[in-house]
Scaffold this motif. Structure first.
Motif, short mmCIF file in Angstrom:
data_model
loop_
_atom_site.label_atom_id
_atom_site.label_comp_id
_atom_site.label_asym_id
_atom_site.label_seq_id
_atom_site.Cartn_x
_atom_site.Cartn_y
_atom_site.Cartn_z
N GLU A 167 26.89 88.32 35.41
CA GLU A 167 28.06 88.94 36.03
C GLU A 167 27.66 90.29 36.60
OE1 GLU A 167 31.78 87.88 34.72
OE2 GLU A 167 31.95 88.58 36.80
N LEU A 206 29.16 93.69 36.63
CA LEU A 206 30.25 94.52 36.11
C LEU A 206 30.38 95.77 36.99
CD1 LEU A 206 29.40 94.38 32.27
CD2 LEU A 206 31.00 92.92 33.54
N LEU A 207 31.45 96.49 36.78
CA LEU A 207 31.61 97.74 37.53
C LEU A 207 30.68 98.80 36.92
CD1 LEU A 207 35.49 97.91 37.93
CD2 LEU A 207 33.79 97.49 39.72
N ALA A 238 31.85 100.64 33.88
CA ALA A 238 32.15 99.92 32.64
C ALA A 238 31.65 100.71 31.43
CB ALA A 238 31.50 98.54 32.66
N GLU A 292 33.17 97.77 26.96
CA GLU A 292 33.42 96.69 27.92
C GLU A 292 32.20 95.78 28.04
OE1 GLU A 292 36.40 98.10 31.36
OE2 GLU A 292 34.89 99.59 30.86
N ILE A 293 31.02 96.39 28.00
CA ILE A 293 29.78 95.61 28.06
C ILE A 293 29.68 94.72 26.82
CG2 ILE A 293 27.25 95.76 27.96
CD1 ILE A 293 27.50 98.32 29.68
N TRP A 309 32.18 91.88 26.99
CA TRP A 309 31.79 90.81 27.92
C TRP A 309 30.84 89.83 27.22
CZ3 TRP A 309 27.14 88.99 29.94
CH2 TRP A 309 27.25 88.06 30.98
N THR A 353 26.16 99.43 41.02
CA THR A 353 26.18 98.13 40.33
C THR A 353 25.94 98.25 38.82
OG1 THR A 353 23.81 97.65 40.38
CG2 THR A 353 25.04 97.15 42.38
N ILE A 386 24.57 92.19 34.61
CA ILE A 386 24.35 91.82 33.22
C ILE A 386 24.13 90.31 33.14
CG2 ILE A 386 26.86 91.66 32.76
CD1 ILE A 386 26.18 92.73 29.90
#
Lengths: 277, 169
Positions: A153, A155-156, A159, A163-164, A167, A258, A261
């Protein structure tokens, strides 16, 4: 310069490929042995099936798992190693011979026609170059079940660590028991999506207790291991033992816009071999 | 976790009703391998109203693509593949009389419900124990789709083949 002899290379490659198919990774075998000592009698019976499986495979030269995988090869080439033969051809020919001679399943097919390539080829080969005169080869057989569990993915870049983590945990929850737990899990963070995937796959070669992570990676890996093992999956999805035997994390720098992940899963029958020429 | 023995094909599906999720069961008798591509072909035959290559009523399908047969004519390794890939291909087989499927991993809830509705059971077996499970297969015969290789349909005679009931019938 050190000359790499084609015939000897092929012999070593064949030997390790055969070894990988019939012999369980030692740290996983030890994990099974330890696990059986700390579970109920009924659960022990199930763990024992896996210990017996590894013994039968080794003794009777039966593949540990019928899914003998695609052959992933990581090659590290020293700048003073001289290879004056077609390395890819030698690898693919060896794969073809071993899968034919040892009665292994040929699992590669063309994507649309699904027609089998009939030699379990091509092998998927990645190269790294380094200082020195050695040629180092790592072989990994990856089954379709665990390969289908690969996640990636973008991610933003904003993040948070939470959040990481969430995920990764969410992805493992989604995979559930379909990729043959207990798992070896590895997470590549950063680079571009391709690099994140590359490292997540390559880290599956590392032993359960093998180090090599920096403090930041280690701390994330410990948190992830705790959270993943709190999921109601466990050994073969039967909710005992662990869902993950280990979690490895590798971080590399990425573009300011970016946060790639990638998550790779090694099944309980992770099959590997290695040699240095 | 009670241990029970079940023989396929079933004389009737009554015995399945005695199973509870989590029961360890030993399978005996005749079961059939079929995975992704074989499922596609079985469904096509059903669609066209043509006969299937084996009697599906009261039968069990094993999601398995074994390694080739050895000198003794038996597979070297024959463990389960991921069942959820067959989720969208299972309902027509249940309608045709399939009473059990054996594979690994969880499945979509609607499929597990369908198993229940048709008085059938989904069993899991041990992913990664292919060498052990192969030894529970006493004979094998290729019965359909030889061009599919490992994905062809094989008729297996099994003895003491360990599975776990994943749901109630």
């Amino acid at each position: 310069m050190k000359a790499i002899d084609e015939a000897i290379f092929k012999e070593k490659f064949r030997e390790q490929l055969i070894h990988a198919n019939f012999q369980l990774r030692e740290d996983v075998r030890v994990y099974f042995k330890n696990l059986r000592e700390r579970v109920s009698q009924k659960q022990q019976k199930i763990v024992d099936i896996f210990i017996e499986n590894s013994e039968i495979a080794f003794r009777e030269k039966r593949a540990l798992c019928q899914d003998t995988g695609y052959v992933q090869v990581f090659v590290r080439i020293g700048n003073r190693a001289r290879i004056d033969f077609d390395l890819e051809k030698a690898i693919n020919l060896s794969v073809k011979e071993v899968y034919q001679d040892c009665g292994l399943r040929k699992s590669l097919a063309y994507p649309l026609s699904r027609q089998n390539t009939s030699g379990n080829t091509p092998a998927f080969i990645d190269y790294e170059f380094c200082e020195g005169e050695n040629l180092e080869v790592f072989i990994m057989l990856k089954g379709g079940g665990s390969e289908n569990a690969t996640k990636a993915e973008l991610l933003l870049p904003t993040a948070s660590l939470e959040e990481i983590e969430s995920w990764v945990v969410k992805m493992v929850e989604k995979i559930g028991a379909r990729a043959c737990p207990p798992y070896l899990i590895s997470v590549g963070i950063g680079g571009n999506l391709g690099k994140a995937l590359y490292y997540s796959k390559k880290m599956l070669l590392e032993g359960i207790d093998e180090g090599g992570m920096d403090e930041e990676e280690k701390s994330l890996s410990e948190n992830l291991l705790k959270k993943i093992n709190a999921l109601p999956i466990g050994f073969q999805g039967l909710q005992f033992g662990e869902t993950a035997m280990s979690v490895k994390v590798r971080m590399i720098p990425c573009h300011i816009a970016t946060l790639p992940i990638a998550l790779s899963i090694g099944c309980n029958s992770v099959r590997q071999g290695r040699f240095i020429f | 976790m009670n241990e029970k023995a079940i023989r396929f094909p079933l004389p009737n599906s009554e015995i399945l009703k005695t199973l509870k999720a989590g029961d360890l069961v030993k399978l005996f008798g005749t079961i059939y391998t079929a995975r992704d591509q074989a499922h596609k072909r079985l469904l096509k035959l059903l669609e066209e109203g043509k006969p299937l290559p084996f009697g599906i009523k009261n039968s069990a399908i094993y999601y398995c693509g074994p390694t080739p047969a050895r000198e003794d004519g038996l597979f070297g390794s024959a463990g389960p593949t991921t069942s959820s890939r067959m989720d969208e291909l299972t309902l027509p087989l249940l309608k045709a009389g399939l009473k059990a499927a054996i594979g690994k991993g969880g499945r979509h809830e609607k499929i597990l419900r369908a198993f229940q509705e048709y008085g059938a059971v989904y069993f899991t077996t041990f992913g990664g124990a292919g060498a052990y499970l192969a030894k529970k297969i006493k004979s094998q015969k290729l019965i359909a789709f030889p061009d599919l290789g490992a994905e062809a349909i094989y008729e297996l005679e099994v003895e003491d083949f360990p599975v776990i009931a994943a749901g109630n019938a």
